[in-house]
Design an enzyme around this catalytic site. Structure first.
Site, PDB file in Angstrom:
ATOM      1  N   ARG A 148       6.621  -6.104  -3.382  1.00  6.09           N
ATOM      2  CA  ARG A 148       7.309  -4.873  -3.767  1.00  6.09           C
ATOM      3  C   ARG A 148       8.739  -4.838  -3.240  1.00  6.09           C
ATOM      4  O   ARG A 148       9.662  -4.494  -3.948  1.00  6.09           O
ATOM      5  CB  ARG A 148       6.565  -3.637  -3.252  1.00  6.09           C
ATOM      6  CG  ARG A 148       7.200  -2.328  -3.738  1.00  6.09           C
ATOM      7  CD  ARG A 148       6.553  -1.106  -3.119  1.00  6.09           C
ATOM      8  NE  ARG A 148       7.125  -0.752  -1.836  1.00  6.09           N
ATOM      9  CZ  ARG A 148       6.442  -0.606  -0.715  1.00  6.09           C
ATOM     10  NH1 ARG A 148       5.151  -0.797  -0.697  1.00  6.09           N
ATOM     11  NH2 ARG A 148       7.035  -0.271   0.409  1.00  6.09           N
ATOM     12  N   TYR A 156       0.366   6.186  -3.900  1.00 10.27           N
ATOM     13  CA  TYR A 156       0.358   4.831  -3.356  1.00 10.27           C
ATOM     14  C   TYR A 156      -0.783   4.041  -3.993  1.00 10.27           C
ATOM     15  O   TYR A 156      -1.922   4.510  -4.010  1.00 10.27           O
ATOM     16  CB  TYR A 156       0.144   4.841  -1.842  1.00 10.27           C
ATOM     17  CG  TYR A 156       1.368   5.146  -1.013  1.00 10.27           C
ATOM     18  CD1 TYR A 156       2.343   6.037  -1.460  1.00 10.27           C
ATOM     19  CD2 TYR A 156       1.549   4.570   0.228  1.00 10.27           C
ATOM     20  CE1 TYR A 156       3.453   6.328  -0.690  1.00 10.27           C
ATOM     21  CE2 TYR A 156       2.654   4.850   1.009  1.00 10.27           C
ATOM     22  CZ  TYR A 156       3.605   5.734   0.545  1.00 10.27           C
ATOM     23  OH  TYR A 156       4.703   6.024   1.313  1.00 10.27           O
ATOM     24  N   ASN A 175      15.318   6.178   0.809  1.00 10.81           N
ATOM     25  CA  ASN A 175      15.129   4.803   1.277  1.00 10.81           C
ATOM     26  C   ASN A 175      16.339   4.316   2.061  1.00 10.81           C
ATOM     27  O   ASN A 175      16.208   3.704   3.133  1.00 10.81           O
ATOM     28  CB  ASN A 175      14.907   3.866   0.083  1.00 10.81           C
ATOM     29  CG  ASN A 175      13.519   3.960  -0.511  1.00 10.81           C
ATOM     30  OD1 ASN A 175      12.623   4.558   0.068  1.00 10.81           O
ATOM     31  ND2 ASN A 175      13.345   3.358  -1.673  1.00 10.81           N
ATOM     32  N   ARG A 228       6.413   5.196  12.721  1.00 13.32           N
ATOM     33  CA  ARG A 228       7.807   5.604  12.582  1.00 13.32           C
ATOM     34  C   ARG A 228       7.970   6.828  11.683  1.00 13.32           C
ATOM     35  O   ARG A 228       7.474   6.871  10.569  1.00 13.32           O
ATOM     36  CB  ARG A 228       8.633   4.443  12.032  1.00 13.32           C
ATOM     37  CG  ARG A 228      10.115   4.734  11.916  1.00 13.32           C
ATOM     38  CD  ARG A 228      10.864   3.509  11.493  1.00 13.32           C
ATOM     39  NE  ARG A 228      10.951   2.541  12.584  1.00 13.32           N
ATOM     40  CZ  ARG A 228      10.928   1.223  12.408  1.00 13.32           C
ATOM     41  NH1 ARG A 228      10.757   0.726  11.203  1.00 13.32           N
ATOM     42  NH2 ARG A 228      11.044   0.416  13.430  1.00 13.32           N
ATOM     43  N   ARG A 257      -0.993   7.086   9.606  1.00 14.09           N
ATOM     44  CA  ARG A 257      -0.268   8.225   9.034  1.00 14.09           C
ATOM     45  C   ARG A 257      -1.276   9.082   8.289  1.00 14.09           C
ATOM     46  O   ARG A 257      -2.138   8.563   7.596  1.00 14.09           O
ATOM     47  CB  ARG A 257       0.816   7.766   8.043  1.00 14.09           C
ATOM     48  CG  ARG A 257       1.888   6.869   8.615  1.00 14.09           C
ATOM     49  CD  ARG A 257       2.967   6.621   7.566  1.00 14.09           C
ATOM     50  NE  ARG A 257       3.810   5.491   7.908  1.00 14.09           N
ATOM     51  CZ  ARG A 257       4.895   5.566   8.676  1.00 14.09           C
ATOM     52  NH1 ARG A 257       5.239   6.731   9.184  1.00 14.09           N
ATOM     53  NH2 ARG A 257       5.621   4.499   8.923  1.00 14.09           N
ATOM     54  N   HIS A 282      -1.968  -0.785  13.167  1.00 15.96           N
ATOM     55  CA  HIS A 282      -1.620  -0.538  11.765  1.00 15.96           C
ATOM     56  C   HIS A 282      -2.812  -0.727  10.838  1.00 15.96           C
ATOM     57  O   HIS A 282      -2.749  -0.377   9.661  1.00 15.96           O
ATOM     58  CB  HIS A 282      -0.469  -1.473  11.370  1.00 15.96           C
ATOM     59  CG  HIS A 282       0.143  -1.178  10.043  1.00 15.96           C
ATOM     60  ND1 HIS A 282       0.030  -2.022   8.954  1.00 15.96           N
ATOM     61  CD2 HIS A 282       0.880  -0.117   9.601  1.00 15.96           C
ATOM     62  CE1 HIS A 282       0.658  -1.507   7.921  1.00 15.96           C
ATOM     63  NE2 HIS A 282       1.193  -0.358   8.276  1.00 15.96           N
ATOM     64  N   HIS A 333       1.245  -0.880  -2.909  1.00 18.77           N
ATOM     65  CA  HIS A 333       1.095  -0.884  -1.453  1.00 18.77           C
ATOM     66  C   HIS A 333      -0.028  -1.786  -0.960  1.00 18.77           C
ATOM     67  O   HIS A 333      -0.123  -2.073   0.233  1.00 18.77           O
ATOM     68  CB  HIS A 333       0.849   0.560  -0.986  1.00 18.77           C
ATOM     69  CG  HIS A 333       0.978   0.771   0.489  1.00 18.77           C
ATOM     70  ND1 HIS A 333      -0.098   1.040   1.303  1.00 18.77           N
ATOM     71  CD2 HIS A 333       2.067   0.764   1.300  1.00 18.77           C
ATOM     72  CE1 HIS A 333       0.309   1.191   2.538  1.00 18.77           C
ATOM     73  NE2 HIS A 333       1.627   1.029   2.573  1.00 18.77           N
TER      74      HIS A 333
END
Length: 723
Positions: A596, A500, A73, A436, A406, A466, A624
């Site tokens: 979160r 997730y 992270n 990213r 993703r 997204h 998530h």
């Protein structure tokens, strides 16, 4: 009521509230210091991750995993957030932060806070985690700590598997200082020529990209495993790399570079090619952090800072080993007793076939009623993946349209789209190649999809796509076309779906189908769509739609009607949304925020946010999902979707929220919120000055409820009841 009609009636709601509400004093003005700095809030989030590594109630390999997550992270934080801030300062484009402070001042605070965190991170490893690992039979030791027989075996490993890969690079008048790649682990070596007495410097890259970071001294067993760090094994054999030279010093260092992408889409006719060039350029981004071991001598440090153009503030002197993300490798050990107990996802009840050997028909189930699935408690494989596999194989399916932000390297989702295209179906895949750190992976998938005949598009110029959407067009038995839709909060990634926490709605609702058709046309063509029914879509409508809902709750509270706002997001940063929540609180509306990561909102401030509560839950699964719930005078309105409350999500991305219609789905998410906000649930509480406090045990020392375990148990029990 659909979203379009509810938006249209918002003024009427306001007029009605104003007509019945008694005169009220103007709310107190919002203070200037009403936000928490977003970057420092992110560091506070990573501190919560470190809290889990310190938690003695967790299995030791899970604690080790949280140490690795913390390191990973922080790397991304420096590569993107700190790098972006530094770039804006250097180019003169920096503006005051969300709390009105000068960027240079914030950067100094970030460096100071991050340094403290990294030292704490190293201390947790050495003082808390490592001793428990050793008691569990897992040791990470120095080469000199091993018996001679194991040292001899490692010498053979070094000679046959490591030595041939190494490339020592001298630095002298004939050899300029070498390029140091971002996040690479390196040895800085100083050697003396005994003939000339000349002292020289050499750099040796530790090849962690091609070799394991942890080198086993023998085959690990179910009871014990001993490792040495790759850099330690190399350092032990430096004499073989510099024969005839005297090795004076060797130290480990690691460089972090700016790895944020900059692609001018307006100037790029071929986005794929432009992005590939930028990915190549990314490797040469400017340095932003230099990590060194605490034993590095001043001469070596001076050489590194000078050659790498790093300031003293950007040097992090730390206890070794550097880069504890390498601890991820311990996950490969076959020690189930040192991990969380195995949790098997259930199949959503609607997708369970009536007979044991019967093949499920997801289309029939979705046509009957909307289906809400909750991952990873409910299986991604038997819901989302099965939905697309059935669509690819069904001869009555004519078209599939899907967004891909993703996905995994061996994605069955992408394979289903390829199978569908090869079967002659019309297939549209919107691949976000600017996701990213997944850019290269997505470029590869885009080209593979194109070769199979899939219509691949890359979204809108200047916007990341997204949203998580899938639309299947099918010819029914009566000859009519019917649309089957999926709108999710998470990526179409089978691997991350296991860790997730996400929500997904399957529906055959005509309004949602029209909304998705219009949105896909907008993304792939030239349509400019302004009207959606059950969707809120960014960047045109989402912020406006949420603000109207928040303001409606404020007006209900002012009128003495039932009012409550519940929001679950990864990040709460957007000032307009935060200010609207403050105003709702001032009006007497209860506001519950479940976040979160970053939270710039200050709860519990007298006169401003007395009625706002903020909780954070971290654990086995990465929370998530995004939920937006409004009590609406007893007629609840609830959305799920892909958007966080950040400028980028609301202004620079294509995001989508879908409104839930079935009362039992709304009630289910309300129950989830009730448990998350309960004082008996383990969570972190945010106070009015921006400090997070962990609440994991009761006053009498009893552990609080683990929400994720409770949710898994509840869904498993529901599955058993439905058998």
């Amino acid at each position: 009521m659909d979203e379009e009609s509810s938006t249209a009636t918002a003024p009427a709601i306001e007029e009605d509230v104003q007509a019945v509400a008694p005169p009220r004093p103007r709310p107190a003005p919002l203070p200037k210091d009403r936000y928490i700095d977003r970057e420092l809030s992110w560091l506070a989030f990573n501190r919560r991750v470190l809290d889990l590594a310190e938690d003695e109630s967790l299995p030791i390999l899970e604690r080790t995993n949280f140490l690795a997550i913390f390191a990973s992270n922080l790397d991304e934080f420096f590569m993107v957030r700190v790098a972006g801030l530094k770039r804006r300062i250097m180019t003169g484009l920096a503006v005051p932060t969300n709390i009105g402070r000068a960027p240079r001042s914030v950067l100094a605070d970030i460096n100071a806070a991050a340094h403290v965190l990294q030292v704490q991170h190293a201390e947790v490893f050495h003082e808390q985690v490592r001793p428990v690992l050793e008691r569990s039979g897992i040791r990470i030791v120095g080469v000199d700590d091993l018996p001679e027989s194991e040292r001899n075996r490692l010498a053979e490993v070094f000679a046959s598997q490591i030595f041939p890969v190494l490339m020592p690079l001298a630095v002298d008048p004939a050899h300029p200082f070498p390029y140091i790649s971002g996040l690479s682990l390196n040895l800085a070596v100083r050697v003396r020529n005994p003939r000339s007495d000349r002292i020289d410097f050499a750099r040796l890259k530790v090849p962690t990209g091609v070799l394991p970071r942890l080198v086993a001294t023998a085959a690990p067993s179910s009871a014990s495993a001993t490792f040495v760090l790759l850099e330690d094994l190399i350092a032990h054999h430096l004499g073989e790399l510099f024969p005839g030279m005297e090795v004076l010093e060797h130290h480990v260092f690691r460089l972090t570079r700016n790895e944020d992408l900059e692609v001018d889409e307006d100037e790029s006719e071929n986005l794929l090619q432009a992005l590939e060039k930028e990915l190549l350029r990314r490797r040469f981004g400017p340095p932003i952090r230099l990590e060194i071991t605490e034993d590095m001598d001043a001469t070596t440090l001076e050489l590194l800072t000078s050659e790498l153009d790093v300031t003293r503030d950007e040097v992090y002197r730390l206890p070794g080993p550097l880069d504890l993300a390498g601890l991820f490798e311990l996950n490969k050990l076959d020690r189930p007793q040192l991990h969380y107990p195995t949790a098997v996802p259930t199949t959503a009840p609607a997708f369970v076939p009536g007979e044991p050997n019967e093949k499920p028909d997801l289309f029939a189930a979705i046509a009957q009623r909307d289906v809400l699935v909750h991952h990873p408690y409910e299986s991604f494989a038997t819901s989302v993946q099965a939905f697309l596999e059935q669509a690819a194989a069904d001869p009555d399916v004519l078209a599939i349209k899907q967004t891909l932000y993703r996905t995994s390297g061996d994605s069955p989702i992408v394979e289903s789209l390829i199978d569908a295209a090869e079967a002659g179906k019309q297939v549209l895949a919107l691949v976000e190649i600017k996701a990213r750190f997944d850019e290269q992976n997505n470029i590869d998938w885009a080209r593979k999809l194109e070769r199979a005949g899939v219509h691949v598009v890359y979204g809108l110029v200047g916007l990341k796509t997204h949203c998580k959407l899938a639309l299947v067009v099918r010819r029914e038995a009566d000859g009519n076309l019917k649309n089957y839709c999926h709108i999710g909060t998470g990526n179409y990634n089978p691997k991350t779906s296991r860790i997730y926490e996400d929500l997904g709605l399957f529906t055959a609702d005509d309004q949602v189908a029209r909304d998705l058709t219009r949105l896909f046309n907008q993304l792939s063509g030239y349509a400019i769509e302004k009207k959606f029914h059950r969707l809120l879509v960014a960047p045109l409508h989402l912020r406006k739609g949420l603000l109207k809902r928040i303001n409606a709750e404020r007006m209900h509270a002012e009128a003495g009607r039932p009012a409550r706002i519940r929001i679950k997001v990864n990040s709460m940063v957007d000032e307009a949304i935060i200010d609207a929540l403050y105003r709702a609180s001032q009006a007497g509306c209860d506001v519950e925020v479940w976040v979160r990561g970053i939270c710039s909102l200050k709860p519990g401030v007298p006169g401003m946010s007395d009625r706002i509560t903020v909780r954070s839950i971290l654990g086995r699964y990465l929370e998530h999902s995004r939920i937006f719930s409004f009590l609406n005078d007893g007629d609840p309105v609830t959305f799920i979707g892909s958007a966080d409350m950040m400028h980028r999500n609301l202004d620079r991305r294509v995001e989508a929220l879908v409104r839930l219609k079935r009362p039992e789905h709304i009630a289910e998410l309300d129950r989830l919120f009730d448990e998350a906000m309960s004082d008996e649930t383990a969570s972190w509480h945010l106070d009015e000055i921006g400090v997070w406090e962990r609440h994991a045990v009761s006053d009498d020392g009893e552990p609080h409820i683990d929400l994720q375990i409770a949710t898994m148990q509840a869904l498993s029990a529901r599955r058993r009841q439905n058998r």
